[in-house]
Design a protein around this motif. Sequence first.
Motif, PDB file in Angstrom:
ATOM      1  N   LEU A  51       0.825  -1.208   0.000  1.00 44.66           N
ATOM      2  CA  LEU A  51       0.000   0.000   0.000  1.00 44.66           C
ATOM      3  C   LEU A  51       0.860   1.260   0.000  1.00 44.66           C
ATOM      4  N   MET A  52       1.925   1.259   0.801  1.00 45.43           N
ATOM      5  CA  MET A  52       2.806   2.422   0.839  1.00 45.43           C
ATOM      6  C   MET A  52       3.481   2.650  -0.514  1.00 45.43           C
ATOM      7  N   THR A  53       3.852   1.554  -1.195  1.00 39.00           N
ATOM      8  CA  THR A  53       4.440   1.679  -2.526  1.00 39.00           C
ATOM      9  C   THR A  53       3.463   2.319  -3.499  1.00 39.00           C
ATOM     10  N   ALA A  58       1.886   6.928  -6.569  1.00 39.05           N
ATOM     11  CA  ALA A  58       0.721   7.693  -7.035  1.00 39.05           C
ATOM     12  C   ALA A  58       0.955   9.188  -6.804  1.00 39.05           C
ATOM     13  N   ARG A  59       1.487   9.533  -5.626  1.00 37.04           N
ATOM     14  CA  ARG A  59       1.789  10.946  -5.341  1.00 37.04           C
ATOM     15  C   ARG A  59       2.866  11.461  -6.288  1.00 37.04           C
ATOM     16  N   SER A  60       3.893  10.615  -6.535  1.00 38.51           N
ATOM     17  CA  SER A  60       4.963  11.009  -7.444  1.00 38.51           C
ATOM     18  C   SER A  60       4.425  11.262  -8.843  1.00 38.51           C
ATOM     19  N   ASP A  71       5.197   7.476 -16.377  1.00 39.34           N
ATOM     20  CA  ASP A  71       5.194   6.085 -16.831  1.00 39.34           C
ATOM     21  C   ASP A  71       5.893   5.180 -15.818  1.00 39.34           C
ATOM     22  N   LYS A  72       7.009   5.686 -15.258  1.00 35.87           N
ATOM     23  CA  LYS A  72       7.724   4.906 -14.245  1.00 35.87           C
ATOM     24  C   LYS A  72       6.850   4.691 -13.014  1.00 35.87           C
ATOM     25  N   ALA A  73       6.140   5.733 -12.599  1.00 34.43           N
ATOM     26  CA  ALA A  73       5.254   5.627 -11.434  1.00 34.43           C
ATOM     27  C   ALA A  73       4.151   4.605 -11.684  1.00 34.43           C
ATOM     28  N   PHE A  74       3.559   4.661 -12.891  1.00 30.97           N
ATOM     29  CA  PHE A  74       2.501   3.710 -13.220  1.00 30.97           C
ATOM     30  C   PHE A  74       3.029   2.275 -13.248  1.00 30.97           C
TER      31      PHE A  74
END
Length: 261
Positions: A51-53, A58-60, A71-74
């Motif tokens: 969940l923290m990941t 998501a915030r990033s 794209d990296k965040a997704f």
Amino acid sequence: MTDGQKQASEQRSVPLEQQVEQLQAQMRSMQAMATLGELTSTATHEFNNVLMTVLNYARSGMRNKDEAARDKAFDRILEASQRAAKITATILGQARNREEGKQPTDVCELIRNSLVLLEREMRKYRVSIETDFSETTPTAIANGNQLQRVLLNLLINARQAMPEGGTVSIQTKGDADQFVLTIRDYGCGIPTEQLPLIFKPFYSTKQGPDESGKGGTGLGLAACKEIIESHQGRIRVESTVGKGTAFIIRLPASEASIVAA
């Protein structure tokens, strides 16, 4: 006569053999609760990490306007979600299978599922896993839920035996008659004089639960032995102080069954 005296009188009237059976049933219940507590603790930590990941990436992704960063965040969110799905599938599989019966069971798959639950814990304590699943590994006649309790207990014990980190090796092999599993750590080892005692209820080589809240009840290995013997199997231990410990489990193999490594 007080309530306590009545209970004592009633207890004395119960045959000794029946009293032993009642105590054994209570011990099995305590063993199951101890294992369930460890499993729940492990799953809770795993879900919290996932969940923290998801939240952090998501915030990033929301902060960054750069397409590559988004794209990296997704990608990271997708990886974490897939891991959460594996954890959920493993736990739901245990919850659904409440049958006491035994059937042909792919123990290699049970091992993989157990490692999903313990992956981050092993990484946190710098423990790597090496697996060697023989191409001729047979399925075993087993109750999947009960056998996974054994696997989780032995893997957690192996991790705790190496507080500075190390390697746990898991090997499966067998033939038409038996399935053989070996879980080996390269940690502190167990003194020779303690080896005959480690499967006795409430005996523990540990001072108590570690910082993860696991171990030290003296019920884990006793439960492992009882479960394996109820499967008409055998469990034995080999250990050398300073070199490590191996638990070897032998179970009846199901007829004409070989699982893919």
